[in-house]
Design an enzyme around this catalytic site. Structure first.
Site, PDB file in Angstrom:
ATOM      1  N   THR A   1       0.814  -1.220   0.000  1.00 51.77           N
ATOM      2  CA  THR A   1       0.000   0.000   0.000  1.00 51.77           C
ATOM      3  C   THR A   1       0.846   1.269   0.000  1.00 51.77           C
ATOM      4  OG1 THR A   1      -0.126   0.143   2.417  1.00 51.77           O
ATOM      5  CG2 THR A   1      -1.774  -1.208   1.312  1.00 51.77           C
ATOM      6  N   LEU A   2       2.146   1.136   0.065  1.00 52.00           N
ATOM      7  CA  LEU A   2       3.002   2.315   0.193  1.00 52.00           C
ATOM      8  C   LEU A   2       3.460   2.876  -1.153  1.00 52.00           C
ATOM      9  CD1 LEU A   2       5.229   1.324   3.249  1.00 52.00           C
ATOM     10  CD2 LEU A   2       3.194   2.750   3.196  1.00 52.00           C
TER      11      LEU A   2
END
Length: 244
Positions: free
Chosen positions: A22-23
């Protein structure tokens, strides 16, 4: 290693991998350009959504109203922008439930977004956007931006992304306080045209939004007239020996 330890290790590795995914941004939008004009705020953004370096989507709307008095534009990760819009919907619904005759103005919404972005940055799980928030309430014009790590400021004109390098100098030269609506649109189109020529993530399909005391108006998508016959475009490496 017994099965409980193996399960714990698998669980830890799984959660780490999930958070790591998700980064990084996947589908992103390019620059937003906004300025104050005589009666309110004007904001422009194209409708491209890039999947990495591929211009995958051509109809992504990145200009949205936020309550009665505010207009929000975003560059960066599209899904994170959708999450921010969900936060704002909840905030505005909660504010309306008080039914006290008051409503959130652009300064309050900008402060809220600043806290959200800085909070997520401190959790090392940032919302991968740069946001532009403009609005008019009680005759007062407001325009500000906030970055993905919570850096924020107000100004008479703001940009995100490549616009900070290519559009901001144009705005510094040509913006003035009594800019009419027509001249403001022409100035935004000039900035968007320069971005189209120089930013690989920009496409020639854009929207311009206006917010005044009367409310928000977002234009249908349209294309700019362009000219690609400049000598620098035809022979970009002239005078650059040894380059490609």
């Amino acid at each position: 290693m017994d099965s409980n330890q193996a399960g714990k290790q698998h669980s830890l590795m799984g959660s780490e991998a999930a958070s790591e995914r998700t980064l990084y941004p996947y589908v992103t939008g390019s620059s937003v350009v906004a300025l104050k004009f005589k009666d309110g705020i004007l904001m422009a953004a194209d409708m491209g959504g890039s999947y990495g370096s591929t211009l995958r989507y051509k109809s992504v709307e990145r200009l949205k109203p936020a309550g009665k008095h505010s207009l929000l534009g975003a560059s960066g990760e599209i899904s994170d922008f959708q999450e921010i819009l969900r936060y704002l919907d909840e905030l505005i619904l909660y504010d309306n439930m008080w039914d006290d005759g008051n409503s959130l103005g652009p300064k309050e919404v900008h402060n809220y977004l600043t806290r959200v972005m800085y909070n997520r940055r401190n959790k090392f799980d940032p919302l991968w956007n740069s946001l532009v928030l403009g609005g008019v309430k009680n005759g007062q014009k407001y325009l500000g931006m906030v970055s993905m790590i919570g850096v924020n400021f107000e100004d008479n004109h703001v940009t995100t992304g490549f616009g900070n390098h290519l559009a901001r100098p144009i705005l510094r030269d040509e913006w003035h306080e009594n800019l009419s609506y027509e001249d403001g649109v022409k100035l935004l189109e000039k900035c968007m045209r320069v971005l189209l020529y120089r930013d690989r993530s920009a496409i020639n399909k854009l929207q311009i939004a206006k917010i005044t005391e009367e409310g928000v108006t977002i234009s249908p998508p349209y294309a700019l007239k362009t000219f690609w016959g400049f000598s620098a475009f035809e022979n970009p490496t002239v005078g650059a020996e040894g380059s490609w």
